[in-house]
Design a protein around this motif. Structure first.
Motif, short mmCIF file in Angstrom:
data_model
loop_
_atom_site.label_atom_id
_atom_site.label_comp_id
_atom_site.label_asym_id
_atom_site.label_seq_id
_atom_site.Cartn_x
_atom_site.Cartn_y
_atom_site.Cartn_z
N ARG A 158 0.83 -1.20 0.00
CA ARG A 158 0.00 0.00 0.00
C ARG A 158 0.87 1.25 0.00
O ARG A 158 0.64 2.20 -0.75
CB ARG A 158 -0.90 -0.02 1.25
N GLN A 159 1.90 1.23 0.82
CA GLN A 159 2.76 2.42 0.95
C GLN A 159 3.60 2.68 -0.30
O GLN A 159 3.98 3.80 -0.56
CB GLN A 159 3.72 2.25 2.13
N TRP A 218 -5.42 15.22 -0.83
CA TRP A 218 -5.27 14.15 0.17
C TRP A 218 -4.10 13.24 -0.18
O TRP A 218 -3.34 12.82 0.69
CB TRP A 218 -6.56 13.33 0.26
N MET A 219 -4.00 12.92 -1.46
CA MET A 219 -2.93 11.99 -1.88
C MET A 219 -1.55 12.61 -1.67
O MET A 219 -0.62 11.92 -1.25
CB MET A 219 -3.11 11.62 -3.36
N ASP A 228 -0.77 12.42 1.93
CA ASP A 228 -0.42 11.04 2.28
C ASP A 228 0.98 10.69 1.78
O ASP A 228 1.73 9.98 2.45
CB ASP A 228 -1.43 10.04 1.70
N ALA A 273 3.53 11.94 3.99
CA ALA A 273 3.61 11.16 5.24
C ALA A 273 4.10 9.74 4.99
O ALA A 273 4.08 8.91 5.90
CB ALA A 273 2.23 11.14 5.90
N LYS A 289 2.71 7.44 3.11
CA LYS A 289 1.64 6.44 3.07
C LYS A 289 1.40 5.88 1.67
O LYS A 289 0.72 4.88 1.49
CB LYS A 289 0.33 7.03 3.60
N VAL A 290 1.89 6.58 0.65
CA VAL A 290 1.67 6.15 -0.73
C VAL A 290 2.69 6.87 -1.63
O VAL A 290 3.29 7.87 -1.20
CB VAL A 290 0.20 6.48 -1.17
N TYR A 342 -7.24 3.61 0.97
CA TYR A 342 -6.51 4.71 1.62
C TYR A 342 -7.47 5.66 2.34
O TYR A 342 -7.07 6.69 2.86
CB TYR A 342 -5.71 5.51 0.60
N TYR A 387 -9.89 7.41 0.86
CA TYR A 387 -10.32 8.54 0.02
C TYR A 387 -11.82 8.49 -0.28
O TYR A 387 -12.49 9.50 -0.29
CB TYR A 387 -9.54 8.59 -1.30
#
Lengths: 540, 329
Positions: A408-409, A463-464, A467, A470, A472-473, A529, A531
């Protein structure tokens, strides 16, 4: 080539008999021991189960060969109940030997060099045809377009210290060819891997599969004996220092989503190999290397999502005829892929030990706080090292979660994923009474307001990007730019480029929805995620 | 002493000291580490803690109080962690320095941490390299155990060897230990039932009657099961000792959260309630987070939402009954 020459895979042909003998010895002695300890229902049960599933598989076939095989299994089923335990043990050994022989492949260095250097439709030709004149001229520049990044140097170092187990996401039958190429181009050693029997039959791949160390997985064989042999083969490979690859999602992601429910059986063989080497007093480190394969367009997207959505999913795990079997579609796909700026990207995520701890360049494990961890302690018992089925299953479940999290990350979200998600969610919001299947059936032809679509995309981009900051993706270049206009332009271009029906068309300032199931397929990559939840809250 | 026998205990609350004494009395080795140097010194000097464990005049000689966590790690594979508290990060960081992958840790922490309602096992995994983790929960009373009265608890872990070792170490004649594989379920059950205990405390104080008491209990558990399911817990764990067992016990003898409910029924809410709440009551901090979590996951939690409103002083305590009697929306 000097590093590659060190790869154990170049030694496979010489080691093949030894590997098969080890597998036979291991599987048979495990079954005998289990029967002895009353942990299983005995050899008769194992053999009968194999016969039952094989007869079930073969009984409806009209092929002469299958009828003969059916008769053989039938005789075996009758025999096992009548003969002595040592005769059953002999029968078991011969079956295991036959399966192991069928599974373990061969490696031909000549074919490997050919594949990586010369053959036009081979590995390198498909993705790296620098030396090719004229033929498929589009392919010429593909290697510069396929990005391979991530922890390459670390993996190079680790490949000298232990066995790598590369675990990629899986979207397309092109994946194994692509990974083979990516490893070679990144200076990583070749790997052995389990490939579906259909790939050993497909004209495009059969030759390479047979000669590049792939081991054959016959998914039609459902009995536990075959699965045991398969798992043991993969474990012995890792134990013996071969670098391996397997797709922990099992099969290609039908939904288009990032795999989150991983098959733990083969993942567990990495831990078993690690423990076995400790028990033998010849420790060898094992490194799990998650790899995300990120396509803008997926060759078999239409078939995969169709299969996912079909109510009767009985045959879902063996698609014999899809876009991959159609040479015309493959060439069209390759040609279209060439017209993309960044058609695909392979990302090697940080490697971990069989217990889910990250490992550094020196191959040492570290916990989440960065403290050094001794992985041998996890399998230590009061008197040494030991396998423990229940304990190891739990360790492997945890490892599976860590690999899924890593997927996922380290998944790259591209414009197609963002726009597909935005389109799909706008459709769901517009027609609240529709369930998923109504949206898929009736969404086609809907006209979406350009401003509304851009607004939803803007939210998603915000948002992406947060993320991504951070960790996360990961984001493709256009998504990372945050430019909605570029995002929509690129997605629309790709959506009309390859698939049999366009997925989204510009109509002045607005957009016309095309083939919804395939849009859904691409949107699924960006799910998981949070969203969708945030969008639905915002859009209500 | 081999690492196979006995138990290491990290903590100095009533449960930690009580277990240390009882296990040592059975002839097993106990290595005890208190996070506080002062208490370690006092325990060594006085061999007693009249504050936490007044029933025991002198700790059994088998309890070895140590100054270094590494000694606990060396002495035993099985370690009981008790009294982690609301901010366990620093303590776990220290534990992580000493324990490794060979250890089996059972905790007795019944708090949920952060917005995602993380259980202690998740934190232990994050702050240490330990993987074999379990939880002990249930209507367990050290005073009764010491008095020889029958008690029971549930220990949950997906690792059968840990369960076996824990049961062997805590082999007390008046303690029945039930096993479960649902670690998260038991952790969540033990923590979340305090919300229902608060609700029952309110209705009992208003003398709403036995029927309202029972209905609220059942409906409350059903609501918590929905929250649990979203966190991969089995509903069965909510009706086991950790969930229903704790709840029945608290409603009968008065748990901190049940007593908090009675306080709320008396009209104490908001900041005043925060100041007067029993120190061990957990529902006050838990309820707003469970409500926010449920909102994020689209879960129906009418009882929790009503309690949240009451605690904030936005509606009166009799709203619990109004909510109970209103038809489902």
């Amino acid at each position: 080539m000097s590093e590659l020459a060190k790869s154990r895979l170049f030694d496979l042909n010489r080691q093949r008999d030894k590997i098969i003998a080890t597998v036979e010895e291991r599987v048979v002695s495990n079954h005998l021991q289990a029967a002895w300890d009353n942990r299983s229902q005995g050899l008769e049960y194992v053999l009968n189960e194999a016969a039952y599933f094989e007869m079930l598989r073969l009984e409806k076939s009209r092929k002469k060969r299958h009828k003969e095989q059916y008769a053989t299994w039938h005789d075996l089923a009758v025999k096992v109940g009548q003969q002595a335990e040592d005769e059953n043990a002999e029968l078991l050994a011969s079956l295991v030997r036959d399966y192991a022989r069928d599974i373990v492949g061969t490696f031909n260095p000549w074919v490997f060099r050919l594949a990586t250097r010369v053959i036009p439709f081979g590995l390198n030709a498909f993705f790296n045809a620098k030396r090719l004149p004229g033929l498929l001229s589009e392919v010429h520049t593909l290697s510069s377009k396929v990005l391979v990044h991530g922890e390459i140097e670390r993996l190079q170092r680790l490949s000298q210290r232990g066995s790598l187990v590369v675990v990629p996401t899986h979207s397309s039958n092109m994946d194994s060819i692509l990974v083979g190429w990516a490893l070679e181009s990144a200076g990583l050693p070749p790997v052995t891997y389990g490939a579906g029997k259909n790939l050993f039959r497909a004209p495009l791949t059969a030759f390479f599969m047979r000669n590049l160390g792939a081991y054959k997985v016959d998914r039609r064989l459902r009995h536990s004996l075959y699965k045991d042999v398969l798992k043991t083969v993969s474990q012995v490979f890792i134990e013996e220092g071969f670098h391996s690859l397997f797709f922990p999602g099992g099969t290609r992601s039908r939904s288009g989503g990032v795999e989150q429910h991983l098959k733990l059986g083969l993942l567990g063989s990495a831990l078993n190999a690690f423990t076995e080497r400790l028990k033998l007093g010849r420790p060898r480190r094992v490194y799990i290397c998650p790899l995300t394969i990120n396509y803008h367009l997926v060759l078999e997207a239409e078939t995969l999502i169709d299969d996912q959505l079909r109510a009767d999913g009985r045959h879902r795990y063996i698609i014999e005829d899809d876009e991959f079997s159609d040479l015309g579609r493959v060439v069209q796909f390759a040609s279209n892929t060439m017209r993309m700026d960044n058609p695909l990207c392979l990302h090697f995520a940080p490697p971990m030990d069989p217990f889910g701890n990250l490992v550094d360049d020196a191959g040492e494990s570290h916990d989440e706080r960065g403290r050094r961890v001794d992985p041998t302690r996890y399998v230590e018992t009061d008197g040494g090292y030991a396998h423990d089925v229940a304990r190891d299953k739990e360790y492997t479940r945890w490892l599976g979660e860590r690999v899924a999290e890593s997927f996922r990350q380290h998944t790259l979200l591209f414009s197609v994923h963002v726009v597909a998600l935005a389109v799909f969610e706008l459709l769901r919001m517009r027609h609240r009474q529709w369930d998923l299947f109504n949206t898929l059936r009736f969404g086609r032809g809907e006209l979406l307001d350009g401003h509304a679509l851009a607004t939803v995309c803007e939210h998603l981009l915000d948002w992406m990007r947060a993320d991504a900051s951070a960790g996360k993706v990961l984001l493709g270049p256009v998504v990372a730019s945050g430019d909605v206009r570029r995002l929509l332009d690129e997605a629309c271009r790709y959506f009309t480029m390859y698939h049999s029906a366009p997925l989204l068309l510009r109509r002045g300032d607005d957009f016309e929805v095309g083939h919804v199931p395939t849009l859904y397929f691409y949107s699924n990559r960006a799910r998981g995620y949070g969203y969708t939840r945030r969008l639905r809250r915002g859009l209500t | 002493v081999t690492r196979t026998q006995g138990i290491g205990i990290i903590g100095d609350d009533r449960l930690a000291l009580g277990f240390a004494h009882l296990v040592a009395q059975r002839g097993r080795s106990v290595t005890l580490f208190s996070p506080s140097a002062e208490r370690r010194a006092a325990l060594r000097a006085e061999r007693a803690d009249p504050g936490a464990l007044p029933e025991v005049g002198r700790l059994d000689d088998g309890v070895q109080v140590v100054d270094d966590l590494q000694e606990v790690a060396r002495a035993s594979r099985l370690v009981l962690l008790s009294g982690l508290g609301a901010a366990p990060e620093a303590a776990l960081e220290r534990v992580g320095e000493a324990l490794d992958g060979s250890h089996q840790v059972v905790h007795a922490d019944h708090l949920l941490h952060g917005e995602q309602l993380e259980t202690a096992s998740a934190l232990i995994r994050r702050y240490t390299s330990v993987r074999q983790i379990g939880v002990a929960a249930g209507p367990l009373h050290i005073g009764e155990l010491l008095a020889g009265k029958p008690n029971a608890c549930e220990v949950a872990s997906p690792f059968p060897d840990l369960l076996k070792r824990f049961k062997r170490a805590l082999d007390l004649p008046n303690l029945r230990i039930y096993e479960s594989r649902d670690l998260v379920g038991v952790e969540l059950g033990a923590a979340l039932v305090q919300i229902v205990a608060l609700a029952i405390g309110i209705t009992d104080a208003t003398e709403a009657g036995a029927a309202a008491h029972a209905t609220l209990m059942v409906r409350g558990l059903a609501e918590l099961c929905r929250v649990g399911a979203a966190l991969d817990a089995s509903p069965d764990s909510f009706i086991g000792l950790a969930g229903l067992g704790n709840l029945l016990d608290g409603a009968r003898r008065g748990s901190p959260d049940y007593d908090l409910g009675r306080l709320v029924a008396g009209g104490v809410v908001g900041e005043v309630l925060r100041q007067r709440a029993p120190a061990e009551a957990t529902s006050l901090r838990l309820i707003p987070r469970v409500r926010a979590f449920a909102r994020e996951r689209d879960l129906r939690v009418p009882m929790t939402a009503t309690l949240d409103e009451i605690l904030a002083g936005r509606i009166t305590p009799d709203a619990v009954l109004a909510e109970l009697m209103s038809p489902s929306r």
